[in-house]
Design a protein around this motif. Structure first.
Motif, PDB file in Angstrom:
ATOM      1  N   LYS A   1       0.743  -1.318   0.192  1.00 28.40           N
ATOM      2  CA  LYS A   1       0.014  -0.042  -0.077  1.00 28.40           C
ATOM      3  C   LYS A   1       0.873   1.298   0.032  1.00 28.40           C
ATOM      4  CE  LYS A   1      -3.854   2.305   2.458  1.00 28.40           C
ATOM      5  NZ  LYS A   1      -4.921   2.039   3.593  1.00 28.40           N
ATOM      6  N   ALA A   2       1.932   1.225   0.851  1.00 35.25           N
ATOM      7  CA  ALA A   2       2.906   2.145   0.668  1.00 35.25           C
ATOM      8  C   ALA A   2       3.587   2.689  -0.471  1.00 35.25           C
ATOM      9  CB  ALA A   2       3.972   2.087   1.811  1.00 35.25           C
ATOM     10  N   LEU A   3       3.980   1.553  -1.216  1.00 35.67           N
ATOM     11  CA  LEU A   3       4.525   1.609  -2.561  1.00 35.67           C
ATOM     12  C   LEU A   3       3.651   2.151  -3.619  1.00 35.67           C
ATOM     13  CD1 LEU A   3       6.603  -1.556  -2.697  1.00 35.67           C
ATOM     14  CD2 LEU A   3       7.554   0.851  -2.357  1.00 35.67           C
ATOM     15  N   GLN A   4       2.202   1.695  -3.516  1.00 34.32           N
ATOM     16  CA  GLN A   4       1.009   2.255  -4.489  1.00 34.32           C
ATOM     17  C   GLN A   4       0.607   3.438  -4.047  1.00 34.32           C
ATOM     18  OE1 GLN A   4      -1.332  -1.051  -4.257  1.00 34.32           O
ATOM     19  NE2 GLN A   4      -0.208  -2.304  -5.696  1.00 34.32           N
ATOM     20  N   GLU A   5       0.432   3.739  -2.767  1.00 31.62           N
ATOM     21  CA  GLU A   5      -0.402   4.830  -2.356  1.00 31.62           C
ATOM     22  C   GLU A   5       0.315   5.974  -1.378  1.00 31.62           C
ATOM     23  OE1 GLU A   5      -4.092   3.633  -1.147  1.00 31.62           O
ATOM     24  OE2 GLU A   5      -4.601   2.658  -3.199  1.00 31.62           O
ATOM     25  N   GLY A   6       1.472   5.607  -0.980  1.00 30.42           N
ATOM     26  CA  GLY A   6       2.020   6.202   0.053  1.00 30.42           C
ATOM     27  C   GLY A   6       2.255   7.790  -0.101  1.00 30.42           C
ATOM     28  N   ASP A   7       2.249   8.577   0.887  1.00 22.74           N
ATOM     29  CA  ASP A   7       2.444   9.970   0.916  1.00 22.74           C
ATOM     30  C   ASP A   7       3.594  10.451   0.658  1.00 22.74           C
ATOM     31  OD1 ASP A   7       2.133  12.861   0.775  1.00 22.74           O
ATOM     32  OD2 ASP A   7       1.444  13.023   2.882  1.00 22.74           O
ATOM     33  N   LEU A   8       4.296  10.923  -0.419  1.00 23.04           N
ATOM     34  CA  LEU A   8       5.806  11.309  -0.596  1.00 23.04           C
ATOM     35  C   LEU A   8       6.019  12.912   0.016  1.00 23.04           C
ATOM     36  CD1 LEU A   8       6.286   9.697  -3.953  1.00 23.04           C
ATOM     37  CD2 LEU A   8       7.186   9.134  -1.870  1.00 23.04           C
ATOM     38  N   THR A   9       5.085  13.615   0.688  1.00 26.61           N
ATOM     39  CA  THR A   9       5.269  14.821   1.091  1.00 26.61           C
ATOM     40  C   THR A   9       5.417  14.943   2.606  1.00 26.61           C
ATOM     41  OG1 THR A   9       2.691  15.119   1.223  1.00 26.61           O
ATOM     42  CG2 THR A   9       3.808  15.642  -1.001  1.00 26.61           C
ATOM     43  N   SER A  10       4.926  14.224   3.286  1.00 30.65           N
ATOM     44  CA  SER A  10       5.303  14.097   4.574  1.00 30.65           C
ATOM     45  C   SER A  10       6.323  13.314   5.121  1.00 30.65           C
ATOM     46  CB  SER A  10       3.737  13.770   5.384  1.00 30.65           C
ATOM     47  OG  SER A  10       3.647  12.242   5.136  1.00 30.65           O
ATOM     48  N   SER A  11       7.001  13.411   6.247  1.00 32.88           N
ATOM     49  CA  SER A  11       8.028  12.822   6.831  1.00 32.88           C
ATOM     50  C   SER A  11       7.737  11.365   6.819  1.00 32.88           C
ATOM     51  CB  SER A  11       8.679  13.401   8.183  1.00 32.88           C
ATOM     52  OG  SER A  11       8.915  14.471   7.770  1.00 32.88           O
ATOM     53  N   ARG A  12       6.602  11.354   7.601  1.00 36.09           N
ATOM     54  CA  ARG A  12       5.971   9.780   8.066  1.00 36.09           C
ATOM     55  C   ARG A  12       5.666   8.962   6.814  1.00 36.09           C
ATOM     56  NH1 ARG A  12       1.366   9.264  12.318  1.00 36.09           N
ATOM     57  NH2 ARG A  12       3.108  10.269  13.484  1.00 36.09           N
ATOM     58  N   GLY A  13       5.136   9.685   5.775  1.00 33.39           N
ATOM     59  CA  GLY A  13       4.958   8.858   4.509  1.00 33.39           C
ATOM     60  C   GLY A  13       6.026   8.620   3.836  1.00 33.39           C
ATOM     61  N   ILE A  14       7.249   9.481   3.931  1.00 36.12           N
ATOM     62  CA  ILE A  14       8.696   9.003   3.207  1.00 36.12           C
ATOM     63  C   ILE A  14       9.038   7.971   3.779  1.00 36.12           C
ATOM     64  CG2 ILE A  14      10.933  10.208   2.822  1.00 36.12           C
ATOM     65  CD1 ILE A  14       9.581  12.795   2.330  1.00 36.12           C
ATOM     66  N   GLU A  15       9.060   8.087   5.286  1.00 32.39           N
ATOM     67  CA  GLU A  15       9.737   6.837   5.877  1.00 32.39           C
ATOM     68  C   GLU A  15       8.912   5.555   5.593  1.00 32.39           C
ATOM     69  OE1 GLU A  15      10.869   5.664  10.542  1.00 32.39           O
ATOM     70  OE2 GLU A  15       9.563   7.452  10.214  1.00 32.39           O
ATOM     71  N   ALA A  16       7.713   5.545   5.564  1.00 27.14           N
ATOM     72  CA  ALA A  16       6.966   4.288   5.116  1.00 27.14           C
ATOM     73  C   ALA A  16       7.345   3.790   3.836  1.00 27.14           C
ATOM     74  CB  ALA A  16       5.421   4.631   5.148  1.00 27.14           C
ATOM     75  N   CYS A  17       7.640   4.971   2.801  1.00 29.81           N
ATOM     76  CA  CYS A  17       7.971   4.510   1.452  1.00 29.81           C
ATOM     77  C   CYS A  17       9.267   3.874   1.260  1.00 29.81           C
ATOM     78  CB  CYS A  17       7.713   5.475   0.623  1.00 29.81           C
ATOM     79  SG  CYS A  17       5.869   6.217   0.304  1.00 29.81           S
ATOM     80  N   THR A  18      10.307   4.574   2.185  1.00 28.90           N
ATOM     81  CA  THR A  18      11.762   4.028   2.321  1.00 28.90           C
ATOM     82  C   THR A  18      11.617   2.785   3.040  1.00 28.90           C
ATOM     83  OG1 THR A  18      12.307   6.066   2.894  1.00 28.90           O
ATOM     84  CG2 THR A  18      14.119   4.650   3.215  1.00 28.90           C
ATOM     85  N   ASN A  19      10.884   2.362   3.900  1.00 28.22           N
ATOM     86  CA  ASN A  19      11.049   1.031   4.287  1.00 28.22           C
ATOM     87  C   ASN A  19      10.202  -0.274   3.519  1.00 28.22           C
ATOM     88  OD1 ASN A  19      11.888   2.110   6.832  1.00 28.22           O
ATOM     89  ND2 ASN A  19      10.038   2.265   8.034  1.00 28.22           N
TER      90      ASN A  19
END
Length: 901
Positions: A295-313
């Motif tokens: 879900k993070a790879l498909q819809e993750g928020d790339l503008t917030s720090s929490r979303g960037i961390e989730a996408c990174t993981n």
């Protein structure tokens, strides 16, 4: 041969407890015929050791010596060379191959037979016999016995080996019985026949006793036979029972075999199930991506720090799943193929979404940063990009993931970043340099320097822009800003001004203020550029994951040209091929982003050089210091390379400034109607040296200044002499004396270490021309008296004694008194007064050398006076003739003349 064998046995092998079994006379193949013997021996002690020994005859005497020995167990191959034809050659393979030629084929066959029998009897390791037929090996012993003499047949392997086997030593009991028997027959030694007869009789007695004993035991034998028959019957019964037992056990064995086979199949099935479970667990554990990550790879928020961390993981987890090392056969499973395809789709989708987002961030940064340019347009500062770098560094791990998974999109982001940032930095840097140029030309909003000119800052800025062509370089000296700056600052220098005009101008307070302001502005420009470049380079290294001294792959199909190079990448059939290092890529990216820095710096340097050619001194010192600082951080960095290139331009301008001064020295012209005084370029050198010493104090490029000093001072020396020679109004010695005195005073005050020799030379030239001018100007104040005494000295030189000169008609005492009366004190004083006026007319007021020259003339006049007095005392002794004035009179005359003027 028999005698040789016995001699070898006796002299060589018996002392070593060895028996000689076979011997062959040989020589080495292909060399000088030096005969020796190969001997096959066995030891007499057990365990038996079998050796092949080489024996040769001593050179000094008729005896044999043991030369080399090989253990038979080390023999690998026996090569008889030919199994059909008779051939005396054979090879023995020990640690190396030994080639021999026997004296006869029979001896060779006998020796090989002996080796074969010893190998069969004693060695576990079998020796390879090649080129020897099996039939020959079987018949070889018989042939050897027939071919050698009867006396030698004892030496063959068979007989001796049998003798060795049949011989047995007596044990202790047998030795004791023989001794007892021989003690009972003392005559056994002296009468062997009687002893033999006695033994024969005793043997007969024993035989008879044995027969009787056998006959007596027949009954017992019958009983024994009966018992044996009964035992045989019992054995038959036992065998029958054992046979029945064996039949029973056979069926049990078959059942046990079936059970064992069944157990084996069960164990095999369990093993296969465990392995299958392990493989399934491996695939599930390593190739299963959590739903949250998907879900993070498909819809993750790339503008917030929490979303960037989730996408990174999630991206890291995806990369681990894709890079798992599959075991053999896994890639053929349909489920594995589907999962890999699903991972590839996720990677492609997220990489596309990440690249699109970062491109948007780059574009937005360009717009946001452009809005802040207005507040920096007036101040000489560059906008701070730290907030932008801080925001982007949150994506650094995702950029690393993109670099490792999709290098094409990674390189596309790199190009887009360079494109957007190069345009942004170009606007910022050009505006920054425009402000610097306006401040350098003095056209600020306050307008202190050009307050009288009705011009606004915008108009001045437009004229500043006219200095640049399409390439950003100065167009020439005809620009309006150059006219404005030169016309409005009359005290400034330009490269087109003559050195004579600059020499006549003093270093005014306005010049000092202008140069100090230029120095501060130039230093501020470099101080602003340096942290900007270092911060951008550090950001590029961290954001794009480009480290020093490593290599990176490239994937573009064609090279992109840049100002400082190109990002060259190429594809190969197996993947991207490494072309340039990451260090080179950082420098290339910096070159593309900051491609306008070097041209703008060169334009600024050219403007400063036009404003005042002496500004090149300030620029050389500042630029050298910043280059030295940058090289200490990283000698191959973009900043170090760019500043180094600009430093070359600054050094070239500095050399041009020195060359122009030297050229203008050569072209200087002086007025023919006025006295020369201190030459303009001498005063200009004093100003240059004073300014340079204040600028280059503790500078890194002191060597460049020292070289310039030497060139300039030599040119000054040459030009001073040239002007002195051309001077018509002022005597040559005066021009040389005054200017070299000024040069000496300047070098003494500044204490320039590299010009110590030139300082001494200037002092010497000043002293020499001062003395020359004094002698020339003073001339012969007592001319007739001087001519008279020259004639006296000539007579003395011809050999006339000094006391006899007065007897010469032309030089008698009467003539001397007549000459002396022509120079009373009044006339002398009048002549000195005229001389003082003449010297005052020649000398200039700036150097203030009149009293120095006058004092030197006074000393020279007194020296001449003393010379005349001495000649009178020596040539006219007792005449009482003296001058009509004294030394004190001369001192009074000179003092009164100096005071009166």
């Amino acid at each position: 041969m028999t005698a040789i064998k016995h001699a070898l046995q006796r002299d060589i092998f018996t002392p070593n407890d060895e028996r000689l079994l076979s011997i062959v006379n040989v020589c080495k193949a292909g060399k000088k015929k030096r005969n020796c013997f190969l001997c096959a021996t066995v030891t007499t002690e057990r365990p038996v050791q079998v050796n092949v020994v080489k024996v040769k005859k001593s050179d000094k005497g008729d005896f044999y010596k043991r030369q080399t020995a090989w253990a038979l167990r080390d023999l690998a191959v026996v090569d008889a060379k030919d199994a059909v034809k008779e051939n005396p050659e054979f090879d023995l393979h020990f640690d190396k191959v030994y080639k021999w030629v026997a004296s006869s084929t029979a001896e060779k066959n006998t020796f090989i037979s002996c080796i074969w029998k010893l190998n069969q009897r004693y060695l576990r390791k079998k020796i390879d016999f090649i080129n020897v037929s099996s039939q020959l090996l079987e018949e070889l012993p018989k042939v050897a016995e027939e071919s050698v003499p009867s006396g030698e047949n004892q030496s063959v392997a068979g007989g001796d080996e049998e003798a060795v086997d049949e011989y047995q030593e007596l044990n202790a009991r047998e030795e004791q019985d023989i001794e007892i028997m021989m003690e009972g027959c003392e005559y056994a030694i002296s009468n062997a026949e009687a002893f033999a007869e006695k033994l024969s009789r005793e043997l007969q007695v024993l035989d008879g006793a044995n027969i009787q004993s056998i006959m007596a035991s027949e009954k017992q034998v019958n009983i024994l036979m009966k018992l044996l028959d009964e035992a045989l019957k019992e054995v038959d019964q036992i065998e029958m029972k054992l046979s029945s037992y064996e039949e029973m056990l056979q069926s049990v064995k078959e059942q046990m075999d079936q059970i064992s086979e069944s157990n084996h199949l069960i164990h095999l099935s369990n093993t296969n199930n465990v392995k299958l479970l392990s493989e399934i667990e491996f695939l599930v554990n390593h190739m299963d991506l959590a739903k949250g990550h998907i879900k993070a790879l498909q819809e993750g928020d790339l503008t917030s720090s929490r979303g960037i961390e989730a996408c990174t993981n999630a991206a890291d987890a995806l990369l681990q799943c894709m890079n798992v090392a599959l075991r053999p056969g896994h890639d053929m499973l349909h489920a594995v193929k589907e999962q890999q395809q699903r991972f590839s789709d996720l990677r492609e989708q997220f990489a596309r979404r990440l690249a699109s987002h970062l491109n948007s961030v780059f574009v937005q940064q360009g717009h946001d940063q452009s809005s802040t340019l207005a507040q920096h347009s007036v101040e000489l500062t560059l906008p701070n990009h730290h907030p932008f770098h801080r925001d982007l560094l949150r994506y650094a791990k995702l950029m690393e993931w993109l670099k490792n998974t999709d290098y094409g999109k990674y390189e596309g982001l790199t190009k887009n970043y360079m494109d957007y940032l190069s345009r942004l930095y170009e606007r910022e840097i050009k505006d920054f340099f425009e402000v610097a140029k306006i401040k350098m030309t003095g056209t600020t909003k306050e307008g202190k320097k050009f307050a009288t000119l009705p011009r606004k800052e915008s108009a001045v800025k437009q004229e500043t822009e006219s200095l640049h062509g399409s390439s950003g370089k100065l167009t020439g000296s005809t620009s309006s800003l150059n006219k404005l700056s030169v016309q409005s600052s009359g005290s400034r220098r330009s490269q087109s001004s003559s050195l004579l005009d600059m020499g006549n101008m003093s270093a005014s307070d306005l010049d000092v203020a202008d140069r100090t302001k230029f120095d501060k502005i130039f230093e501020q420009v470099l101080s602003e550029l340096e942290p900007l470049c270092l911060a951008e380079q550090d950001f590029i290294s961290k954001f794009f994951k480009l480290q020093q001294h490593q290599s990176i792959p490239g994937t573009t199909n064609e090279a992109e040209e840049m100002d400082g190079g190109s990002l060259s990448r190429s594809y190969t059939s197996g993947g991207p091929q490494t072309v340039s290092s990451e260090k080179d890529m950082i420098r290339q990216m910096m070159t593309k982003i900051f491609r306008c820095i070097e041209p703008e710096l060169n334009n600024l340097i050219a403007l400063g050089d036009k404003i005042d050619s002496f500004n090149s001194l300030y620029m050389l010192v500042k630029m050298s210091h910043h280059v030295w600082t940058a090289q200490n951080v990283d000698p191959a960095s973009f900043l170090s390379t760019t500043l180094g290139n600009v430093l070359v331009t600054v050094k070239r301008n500095f050399d041009k400034c020195i060359s122009n001064q030297m050229k203008q020295m050569d072209e200087v012209k002086i007025s023919k109607k006025s006295k020369v005084g201190i030459l303009p370029f001498v005063a200009e050198f004093e100003e240059f040296a004073g300014l340079a010493e204040s600028i280059f104090k503790n500078a890194e490029r002191r060597g460049d200044l020292d070289k310039a000093y030497i060139k300039l001072i030599r040119a000054v020396f040459v030009s001073v002499e040239k002007v002195a020679n051309e001077s018509q109004k002022t005597p040559r010695d005066v021009v040389m004396m005054e200017n070299f005195h000024h040069i000496f005073a300047t070098l003494s005050r500044l204490k320039i270490s590299c010009l110590e020799s030139e300082k001494k030379e200037a002092k010497q030239k000043y002293t020499d021309h001062l003395q020359s001018y004094v002698i020339y100007s003073l001339g012969q104040p007592l001319e007739k008296l001087n001519h008279f005494f020259e004639g006296v000295e000539a007579r003395v030189a011809q050999g006339i004694r000094e006391e006899e000169v007065s007897y010469q008609l032309a030089f008698n005492k009467q003539e001397l008194r007549k000459v002396i009366k022509e120079y009373p004190g009044k006339e002398v004083k009048k002549g000195l007064d005229n001389l003082y006026k003449k010297v005052d007319k020649h000398l200039c007021e700036e150097e203030n050398l009149l009293q120095v020259v006058w004092h030197s003339m006074q000393d020279e006049f007194i020296r001449q006076y003393k010379h005349f007095e001495g000649l009178i005392a020596r040539c006219y002794p007792g005449s009482g003739i003296t001058m009509e004035f004294t030394i004190q009179d001369i001192l009074d005359y000179c003092s009164s003349i100096a005071q009166s003027h």
